[in-house]
Design a protein around this motif. Sequence first.
Motif, PDB file in Angstrom:
ATOM      1  N   GLU A  43       3.411   0.526  22.953  1.00  0.00           N
ATOM      2  CA  GLU A  43       4.132   1.227  21.883  1.00  0.00           C
ATOM      3  C   GLU A  43       5.568   1.529  22.279  1.00  0.00           C
ATOM      4  O   GLU A  43       6.462   1.536  21.431  1.00  0.00           O
ATOM      5  CB  GLU A  43       3.401   2.522  21.525  1.00  0.00           C
ATOM      6  N   GLN A  44       5.787   1.777  23.552  1.00  0.00           N
ATOM      7  CA  GLN A  44       7.144   2.058  24.045  1.00  0.00           C
ATOM      8  C   GLN A  44       7.968   0.785  24.221  1.00  0.00           C
ATOM      9  O   GLN A  44       9.143   0.849  24.569  1.00  0.00           O
ATOM     10  CB  GLN A  44       7.071   2.787  25.398  1.00  0.00           C
ATOM     11  N   GLY A  45       7.350  -0.380  23.998  1.00  0.00           N
ATOM     12  CA  GLY A  45       8.071  -1.640  24.160  1.00  0.00           C
ATOM     13  C   GLY A  45       8.306  -1.995  25.609  1.00  0.00           C
ATOM     14  O   GLY A  45       9.265  -2.691  25.938  1.00  0.00           O
ATOM     15  N   ARG A  46       7.431  -1.546  26.510  1.00  0.00           N
ATOM     16  CA  ARG A  46       7.588  -1.841  27.935  1.00  0.00           C
ATOM     17  C   ARG A  46       6.807  -3.078  28.359  1.00  0.00           C
ATOM     18  O   ARG A  46       7.071  -3.641  29.409  1.00  0.00           O
ATOM     19  CB  ARG A  46       7.165  -0.642  28.767  1.00  0.00           C
ATOM     20  N   LEU A  47       5.814  -3.489  27.557  1.00  0.00           N
ATOM     21  CA  LEU A  47       5.076  -4.715  27.809  1.00  0.00           C
ATOM     22  C   LEU A  47       4.411  -5.170  26.527  1.00  0.00           C
ATOM     23  O   LEU A  47       4.422  -4.473  25.522  1.00  0.00           O
ATOM     24  CB  LEU A  47       4.066  -4.547  28.950  1.00  0.00           C
ATOM     25  N   PHE A  48       3.858  -6.374  26.562  1.00  0.00           N
ATOM     26  CA  PHE A  48       3.171  -6.897  25.385  1.00  0.00           C
ATOM     27  C   PHE A  48       1.793  -7.379  25.794  1.00  0.00           C
ATOM     28  O   PHE A  48       1.494  -7.559  26.974  1.00  0.00           O
ATOM     29  CB  PHE A  48       3.985  -8.012  24.712  1.00  0.00           C
ATOM     30  N   SER A  49       0.956  -7.566  24.798  1.00  0.00           N
ATOM     31  CA  SER A  49      -0.401  -8.034  25.060  1.00  0.00           C
ATOM     32  C   SER A  49      -0.735  -9.140  24.078  1.00  0.00           C
ATOM     33  O   SER A  49      -0.023  -9.369  23.100  1.00  0.00           O
ATOM     34  CB  SER A  49      -1.399  -6.881  24.884  1.00  0.00           C
ATOM     35  N   VAL A  50      -1.835  -9.815  24.361  1.00  0.00           N
ATOM     36  CA  VAL A  50      -2.412 -10.762  23.415  1.00  0.00           C
ATOM     37  C   VAL A  50      -3.805 -10.235  23.086  1.00  0.00           C
ATOM     38  O   VAL A  50      -4.418  -9.537  23.888  1.00  0.00           O
ATOM     39  CB  VAL A  50      -2.470 -12.199  23.995  1.00  0.00           C
ATOM     40  N   ARG A  51      -4.264 -10.555  21.902  1.00  0.00           N
ATOM     41  CA  ARG A  51      -5.603 -10.110  21.488  1.00  0.00           C
ATOM     42  C   ARG A  51      -6.593 -11.237  21.689  1.00  0.00           C
ATOM     43  O   ARG A  51      -6.307 -12.378  21.370  1.00  0.00           O
ATOM     44  CB  ARG A  51      -5.613  -9.714  20.014  1.00  0.00           C
ATOM     45  N   GLU A  52      -7.723 -10.873  22.230  1.00  0.00           N
ATOM     46  CA  GLU A  52      -8.832 -11.804  22.320  1.00  0.00           C
ATOM     47  C   GLU A  52     -10.045 -11.034  21.799  1.00  0.00           C
ATOM     48  O   GLU A  52     -10.561 -10.153  22.483  1.00  0.00           O
ATOM     49  CB  GLU A  52      -9.032 -12.268  23.762  1.00  0.00           C
ATOM     50  N   GLY A  53     -10.407 -11.335  20.565  1.00  0.00           N
ATOM     51  CA  GLY A  53     -11.444 -10.541  19.919  1.00  0.00           C
ATOM     52  C   GLY A  53     -10.941  -9.114  19.740  1.00  0.00           C
ATOM     53  O   GLY A  53      -9.867  -8.899  19.204  1.00  0.00           O
ATOM     54  N   ARG A  54     -11.692  -8.173  20.244  1.00  0.00           N
ATOM     55  CA  ARG A  54     -11.284  -6.767  20.145  1.00  0.00           C
ATOM     56  C   ARG A  54     -10.526  -6.294  21.371  1.00  0.00           C
ATOM     57  O   ARG A  54     -10.131  -5.134  21.463  1.00  0.00           O
ATOM     58  CB  ARG A  54     -12.526  -5.897  19.929  1.00  0.00           C
ATOM     59  N   ASN A  55     -10.355  -7.165  22.337  1.00  0.00           N
ATOM     60  CA  ASN A  55      -9.727  -6.778  23.607  1.00  0.00           C
ATOM     61  C   ASN A  55      -8.248  -7.141  23.647  1.00  0.00           C
ATOM     62  O   ASN A  55      -7.829  -8.155  23.118  1.00  0.00           O
ATOM     63  CB  ASN A  55     -10.430  -7.476  24.779  1.00  0.00           C
ATOM     64  N   TYR A  56      -7.503  -6.300  24.330  1.00  0.00           N
ATOM     65  CA  TYR A  56      -6.110  -6.597  24.646  1.00  0.00           C
ATOM     66  C   TYR A  56      -6.066  -7.161  26.064  1.00  0.00           C
ATOM     67  O   TYR A  56      -6.674  -6.614  26.975  1.00  0.00           O
ATOM     68  CB  TYR A  56      -5.251  -5.332  24.613  1.00  0.00           C
ATOM     69  N   LEU A  57      -5.345  -8.252  26.228  1.00  0.00           N
ATOM     70  CA  LEU A  57      -5.132  -8.838  27.547  1.00  0.00           C
ATOM     71  C   LEU A  57      -3.636  -8.814  27.839  1.00  0.00           C
ATOM     72  O   LEU A  57      -2.811  -9.034  26.951  1.00  0.00           O
ATOM     73  CB  LEU A  57      -5.649 -10.275  27.590  1.00  0.00           C
ATOM     74  N   TYR A  58      -3.319  -8.573  29.090  1.00  0.00           N
ATOM     75  CA  TYR A  58      -1.932  -8.426  29.505  1.00  0.00           C
ATOM     76  C   TYR A  58      -1.581  -9.518  30.512  1.00  0.00           C
ATOM     77  O   TYR A  58      -2.192  -9.589  31.576  1.00  0.00           O
ATOM     78  CB  TYR A  58      -1.721  -7.039  30.137  1.00  0.00           C
ATOM     79  N   PRO A  59      -0.603 -10.378  30.177  1.00  0.00           N
ATOM     80  CA  PRO A  59      -0.194 -11.391  31.141  1.00  0.00           C
ATOM     81  C   PRO A  59       0.267 -10.727  32.444  1.00  0.00           C
ATOM     82  O   PRO A  59       1.048  -9.770  32.433  1.00  0.00           O
ATOM     83  CB  PRO A  59       0.964 -12.101  30.437  1.00  0.00           C
ATOM     84  N   ARG A  60      -0.217 -11.238  33.536  1.00  0.00           N
ATOM     85  CA  ARG A  60       0.018 -10.660  34.866  1.00  0.00           C
ATOM     86  C   ARG A  60       1.504 -10.620  35.238  1.00  0.00           C
ATOM     87  O   ARG A  60       1.954  -9.714  35.930  1.00  0.00           O
ATOM     88  CB  ARG A  60      -0.800 -11.490  35.873  1.00  0.00           C
ATOM     89  N   PHE A  61       2.287 -11.605  34.777  1.00  0.00           N
ATOM     90  CA  PHE A  61       3.694 -11.687  35.182  1.00  0.00           C
ATOM     91  C   PHE A  61       4.531 -10.497  34.728  1.00  0.00           C
ATOM     92  O   PHE A  61       5.650 -10.319  35.182  1.00  0.00           O
ATOM     93  CB  PHE A  61       4.339 -13.002  34.707  1.00  0.00           C
ATOM     94  N   GLN A  62       3.999  -9.663  33.849  1.00  0.00           N
ATOM     95  CA  GLN A  62       4.746  -8.502  33.345  1.00  0.00           C
ATOM     96  C   GLN A  62       4.786  -7.329  34.320  1.00  0.00           C
ATOM     97  O   GLN A  62       5.467  -6.344  34.067  1.00  0.00           O
ATOM     98  CB  GLN A  62       4.112  -7.965  32.066  1.00  0.00           C
ATOM     99  N   PHE A  63       4.015  -7.432  35.403  1.00  0.00           N
ATOM    100  CA  PHE A  63       3.874  -6.305  36.311  1.00  0.00           C
ATOM    101  C   PHE A  63       4.455  -6.622  37.684  1.00  0.00           C
ATOM    102  O   PHE A  63       4.399  -7.758  38.140  1.00  0.00           O
ATOM    103  CB  PHE A  63       2.379  -5.963  36.476  1.00  0.00           C
ATOM    104  N   ASP A  64       4.964  -5.576  38.340  1.00  0.00           N
ATOM    105  CA  ASP A  64       5.436  -5.751  39.716  1.00  0.00           C
ATOM    106  C   ASP A  64       4.248  -5.682  40.677  1.00  0.00           C
ATOM    107  O   ASP A  64       3.089  -5.573  40.247  1.00  0.00           O
ATOM    108  CB  ASP A  64       6.526  -4.725  40.051  1.00  0.00           C
ATOM    109  N   GLN A  65       4.519  -5.709  41.975  1.00  0.00           N
ATOM    110  CA  GLN A  65       3.431  -5.758  42.959  1.00  0.00           C
ATOM    111  C   GLN A  65       2.569  -4.498  42.947  1.00  0.00           C
ATOM    112  O   GLN A  65       1.433  -4.517  43.419  1.00  0.00           O
ATOM    113  CB  GLN A  65       3.971  -6.034  44.375  1.00  0.00           C
ATOM    114  N   ASP A  66       3.075  -3.401  42.383  1.00  0.00           N
ATOM    115  CA  ASP A  66       2.304  -2.155  42.289  1.00  0.00           C
ATOM    116  C   ASP A  66       1.659  -1.970  40.921  1.00  0.00           C
ATOM    117  O   ASP A  66       1.215  -0.874  40.592  1.00  0.00           O
ATOM    118  CB  ASP A  66       3.217  -0.963  42.594  1.00  0.00           C
ATOM    119  N   ALA A  67       1.660  -3.021  40.109  1.00  0.00           N
ATOM    120  CA  ALA A  67       1.069  -3.024  38.770  1.00  0.00           C
ATOM    121  C   ALA A  67       1.838  -2.153  37.772  1.00  0.00           C
ATOM    122  O   ALA A  67       1.301  -1.750  36.751  1.00  0.00           O
ATOM    123  CB  ALA A  67      -0.414  -2.612  38.813  1.00  0.00           C
ATOM    124  N   ALA A  68       3.100  -1.875  38.060  1.00  0.00           N
ATOM    125  CA  ALA A  68       3.957  -1.163  37.105  1.00  0.00           C
ATOM    126  C   ALA A  68       4.639  -2.203  36.214  1.00  0.00           C
ATOM    127  O   ALA A  68       4.946  -3.307  36.666  1.00  0.00           O
ATOM    128  CB  ALA A  68       5.007  -0.337  37.841  1.00  0.00           C
TER     129      ALA A  68
END
Length: 127
Positions: A43-68
């Motif tokens: 919602e803050q526009g800090r990352l995006f997701s894709v929908r697969e069924g009812r689940n949101y999936l987040y491409p890994r490349f959006q995060f740094d080594q600490d998962a931020a």
Amino acid sequence: MSVSFIGVRRRLRERVPMLDSEQWAKWRGVTTNPSATLAKYREQGRLFSVREGRNYLYPRFQFDQDAAPLEAVADVLKVVPEDARGWPLLSWFEAPSTLLGGRTPSEVVAKDPAAVRAAAADFYSDG
């Protein structure tokens, strides 16, 4: 949905490392409601997701080594229309770009965020 789009989605799903909220929570060390945290980031526009069924999936490349969330992704999202996010945006991130020397935005976003933002601005501009 067209058959070709389903094929593109399947190929992206097979090729791009993705995280669901539980996987992200383990990596980040979050114990309380990781889905809500990730929804807030979306919602803050800090990352995006894709929908697969009812689940949101987040491409890994959006995060740094600490998962931020990478700041660079937020910069890219500023120039991407809301209706172009999700699978279409993931497709853009995975397509080689002449503006990035033939590399994909997902390969470059952590190393050269300004170049990826410029490539996104060029691709998503009306002109």
